[in-house]
Design a protein around this motif. Structure first.
Motif, mmCIF file in Angstrom:
data_model
loop_
_atom_site.group_PDB
_atom_site.id
_atom_site.type_symbol
_atom_site.label_atom_id
_atom_site.label_comp_id
_atom_site.label_asym_id
_atom_site.label_seq_id
_atom_site.Cartn_x
_atom_site.Cartn_y
_atom_site.Cartn_z
ATOM 1 N N GLN A 15 0.872 -1.174 0.000
ATOM 2 C CA GLN A 15 0.000 0.000 0.000
ATOM 3 C C GLN A 15 0.906 1.221 0.000
ATOM 4 O O GLN A 15 1.590 1.505 0.970
ATOM 5 C CB GLN A 15 -0.912 0.018 1.223
ATOM 6 C CG GLN A 15 -1.847 1.208 1.230
ATOM 7 C CD GLN A 15 -2.797 1.191 2.422
ATOM 8 O OE1 GLN A 15 -3.045 0.163 3.017
ATOM 9 N NE2 GLN A 15 -3.327 2.352 2.747
ATOM 10 N N VAL A 16 0.928 1.922 -1.134
ATOM 11 C CA VAL A 16 1.856 3.031 -1.321
ATOM 12 C C VAL A 16 1.337 4.296 -0.671
ATOM 13 O O VAL A 16 2.069 4.998 0.021
ATOM 14 C CB VAL A 16 2.109 3.264 -2.833
ATOM 15 C CG1 VAL A 16 3.039 4.424 -3.047
ATOM 16 C CG2 VAL A 16 2.659 2.008 -3.465
ATOM 17 N N ALA A 17 0.050 4.602 -0.884
ATOM 18 C CA ALA A 17 -0.495 5.860 -0.370
ATOM 19 C C ALA A 17 -2.002 5.762 -0.243
ATOM 20 O O ALA A 17 -2.640 4.908 -0.853
ATOM 21 C CB ALA A 17 -0.120 7.017 -1.301
ATOM 22 N N LEU A 51 -1.013 6.723 -9.426
ATOM 23 C CA LEU A 51 -1.169 5.476 -10.166
ATOM 24 C C LEU A 51 -0.496 5.569 -11.529
ATOM 25 O O LEU A 51 0.218 4.648 -11.941
ATOM 26 C CB LEU A 51 -2.659 5.157 -10.321
ATOM 27 C CG LEU A 51 -3.008 3.927 -11.159
ATOM 28 C CD1 LEU A 51 -2.624 2.661 -10.411
ATOM 29 C CD2 LEU A 51 -4.483 3.916 -11.488
ATOM 30 N N LYS A 52 -0.682 6.680 -12.221
ATOM 31 C CA LYS A 52 -0.095 6.867 -13.538
ATOM 32 C C LYS A 52 1.432 6.866 -13.453
ATOM 33 O O LYS A 52 2.108 6.244 -14.270
ATOM 34 C CB LYS A 52 -0.602 8.168 -14.164
ATOM 35 C CG LYS A 52 -0.156 8.371 -15.602
ATOM 36 C CD LYS A 52 -0.752 9.636 -16.171
ATOM 37 C CE LYS A 52 -0.418 9.865 -17.620
ATOM 38 N NZ LYS A 52 0.944 9.649 -18.006
ATOM 39 N N LYS A 53 1.981 7.538 -12.440
ATOM 40 C CA LYS A 53 3.445 7.564 -12.278
ATOM 41 C C LYS A 53 3.992 6.163 -12.051
ATOM 42 O O LYS A 53 5.018 5.781 -12.626
ATOM 43 C CB LYS A 53 3.833 8.464 -11.090
ATOM 44 C CG LYS A 53 3.665 9.942 -11.339
ATOM 45 C CD LYS A 53 4.052 10.724 -10.105
ATOM 46 C CE LYS A 53 3.770 12.202 -10.273
ATOM 47 N NZ LYS A 53 4.067 12.957 -9.039
ATOM 48 N N LEU A 54 3.313 5.380 -11.203
ATOM 49 C CA LEU A 54 3.778 4.034 -10.904
ATOM 50 C C LEU A 54 3.672 3.122 -12.131
ATOM 51 O O LEU A 54 4.588 2.354 -12.409
ATOM 52 C CB LEU A 54 2.975 3.446 -9.744
ATOM 53 C CG LEU A 54 3.271 4.044 -8.364
ATOM 54 C CD1 LEU A 54 2.214 3.626 -7.358
ATOM 55 C CD2 LEU A 54 4.646 3.620 -7.879
ATOM 56 N N LYS A 55 2.581 3.231 -12.870
ATOM 57 C CA LYS A 55 2.413 2.392 -14.060
ATOM 58 C C LYS A 55 3.414 2.770 -15.146
ATOM 59 O O LYS A 55 3.908 1.902 -15.859
ATOM 60 C CB LYS A 55 0.975 2.495 -14.587
ATOM 61 C CG LYS A 55 0.001 1.684 -13.767
ATOM 62 C CD LYS A 55 -1.297 1.492 -14.491
ATOM 63 C CE LYS A 55 -2.138 0.510 -13.696
ATOM 64 N NZ LYS A 55 -3.323 0.097 -14.407
ATOM 65 N N ASP A 56 3.697 4.083 -15.286
ATOM 66 C CA ASP A 56 4.683 4.515 -16.271
ATOM 67 C C ASP A 56 6.066 3.969 -15.942
ATOM 68 O O ASP A 56 6.885 3.747 -16.836
ATOM 69 C CB ASP A 56 4.726 6.050 -16.358
ATOM 70 C CG ASP A 56 3.470 6.618 -17.009
ATOM 71 O OD1 ASP A 56 2.720 5.841 -17.643
ATOM 72 O OD2 ASP A 56 3.229 7.842 -16.872
ATOM 73 N N VAL A 85 -3.736 3.506 -3.058
ATOM 74 C CA VAL A 85 -2.919 3.089 -4.190
ATOM 75 C C VAL A 85 -2.056 1.916 -3.735
ATOM 76 O O VAL A 85 -1.351 2.015 -2.731
ATOM 77 C CB VAL A 85 -2.044 4.251 -4.698
ATOM 78 C CG1 VAL A 85 -1.220 3.806 -5.888
ATOM 79 C CG2 VAL A 85 -2.891 5.451 -5.046
ATOM 80 N N PHE A 86 -2.134 0.801 -4.482
ATOM 81 C CA PHE A 86 -1.393 -0.410 -4.153
ATOM 82 C C PHE A 86 -0.474 -0.779 -5.308
ATOM 83 O O PHE A 86 -0.733 -0.444 -6.469
ATOM 84 C CB PHE A 86 -2.350 -1.584 -3.923
ATOM 85 C CG PHE A 86 -3.208 -1.455 -2.707
ATOM 86 C CD1 PHE A 86 -2.771 -1.879 -1.474
ATOM 87 C CD2 PHE A 86 -4.491 -0.918 -2.798
ATOM 88 C CE1 PHE A 86 -3.575 -1.778 -0.355
ATOM 89 C CE2 PHE A 86 -5.294 -0.814 -1.688
ATOM 90 C CZ PHE A 86 -4.835 -1.243 -0.459
ATOM 91 N N VAL A 87 0.605 -1.528 -4.985
ATOM 92 C CA VAL A 87 1.485 -2.123 -5.981
ATOM 93 C C VAL A 87 1.559 -3.606 -5.654
ATOM 94 O O VAL A 87 1.851 -3.988 -4.526
ATOM 95 C CB VAL A 87 2.897 -1.494 -5.945
ATOM 96 C CG1 VAL A 87 3.819 -2.216 -6.902
ATOM 97 C CG2 VAL A 87 2.840 -0.020 -6.276
ATOM 98 N N SER A 90 6.960 6.035 1.223
ATOM 99 C CA SER A 90 7.163 4.913 2.145
ATOM 100 C C SER A 90 5.799 4.251 2.384
ATOM 101 O O SER A 90 4.934 4.786 3.053
ATOM 102 C CB SER A 90 7.757 5.392 3.451
ATOM 103 O OG SER A 90 6.897 6.337 4.064
ATOM 104 N N GLY A 91 5.629 3.074 1.807
ATOM 105 C CA GLY A 91 4.373 2.358 1.938
ATOM 106 C C GLY A 91 4.460 1.303 3.014
ATOM 107 O O GLY A 91 5.461 1.170 3.709
ATOM 108 N N ILE A 92 3.375 0.526 3.120
ATOM 109 C CA ILE A 92 3.345 -0.586 4.074
ATOM 110 C C ILE A 92 2.923 -1.842 3.318
ATOM 111 O O ILE A 92 2.112 -1.793 2.393
ATOM 112 C CB ILE A 92 2.386 -0.306 5.256
ATOM 113 C CG1 ILE A 92 0.973 -0.022 4.751
ATOM 114 C CG2 ILE A 92 2.892 0.807 6.123
ATOM 115 C CD1 ILE A 92 -0.061 0.045 5.871
ATOM 116 N N VAL A 93 3.496 -2.975 3.729
ATOM 117 C CA VAL A 93 3.164 -4.256 3.118
ATOM 118 C C VAL A 93 1.979 -4.840 3.900
ATOM 119 O O VAL A 93 2.027 -4.969 5.115
ATOM 120 C CB VAL A 93 4.360 -5.216 3.147
ATOM 121 C CG1 VAL A 93 3.959 -6.579 2.598
ATOM 122 C CG2 VAL A 93 5.510 -4.628 2.350
ATOM 123 N N VAL A 94 0.898 -5.148 3.158
ATOM 124 C CA VAL A 94 -0.306 -5.678 3.784
ATOM 125 C C VAL A 94 -0.731 -6.934 3.039
ATOM 126 O O VAL A 94 -0.294 -7.185 1.913
ATOM 127 C CB VAL A 94 -1.467 -4.649 3.761
ATOM 128 C CG1 VAL A 94 -1.136 -3.451 4.613
ATOM 129 C CG2 VAL A 94 -1.783 -4.223 2.349
#
Length: 195
Positions: free
Chosen positions: A125-127, A139-144, A160-162, A185-189
């Protein structure tokens, strides 16, 4: 002696009472505007004819024919006037066809891959955003950048998740990459398709 706060409150209350004593009579006491003087004419009540309804009769008093009704003699009227009545088809004798013998097939072994349970998948979970525009931009930045990112909406928040990944270690590595590249800085869930 009164403290300053109480003194200011009393002065304020006095000013409100004084101004309302002066202004309310000016507002409420005056001539009616011409726009409110509208004459409304209501027409007289129209006359409706009285309808006589026959009293309800019990079933025992109703006239029921004693003759049995032949069901085949009843003609049904078509519901649509354009449709043609169906012509009766002459009955043909029914032919019995024997079924060919079916040879038992050899059992086929099917190899199925068992799906990994959802509880064993991990996602980053990024944000979390309150506005959809912010989530869409991230989302667009991460996908790009080539990350498998997606957005989920819960309780009017846009997360927003990755991922998801099968191993937590993979998500932890992705977390470090995203933190270096995007300063997020995200968290792993645990992955859940509904949240």
């Amino acid at each position: 002696m009164l403290d300053a706060k109480s003194k200011y409150r009393l002065i304020g209350a006095g000013l409100l009472l004084g101004s309302s004593a002066v202004l309310l009579p000016l507002i409420l006491d005056g001539e009616r505007p011409e726009s409110l003087d509208v004459q409304i004419s209501v027409p007289e009540r129209p006359e409706f004819p009285e309808v006589a309804i026959a009293p309800v009769q019990p079933v025992s008093e109703m006239e029921i024919p004693d003759e049995p009704v032949d069901v085949n003699s009843i003609e049904l009227l078509p519901s649509d006037p354009e449709t043609q009545p169906v012509k009766p088809v002459a009955k043909e004798p029914v032919r019995v066809v024997s079924e060919p013998e079916v040879k038992p097939e050899e059992p086929v072994l099917k190899v199925t891959k068992e799906p990994v349970p959802i509880g064993e998948r991990w996602t980053l979970q990024v944000a979390t955003f309150g506005k959809q525009d912010n989530a869409t931009r991230t989302l667009k930045k991460l996908k790009d950048a080539g990350y498998p990112a997606y957005v989920m909406t819960t309780n009017s928040l846009f997360k927003v998740f990755v991922g998801p990944e099968l191993k937590r270690e993979e998500s932890e590595k992705m977390k470090q990459k995203v933190q270096k590249e995007f300063k997020l800085s995200g968290i792993v869930v645990k992955y859940s398709p509904n949240s």
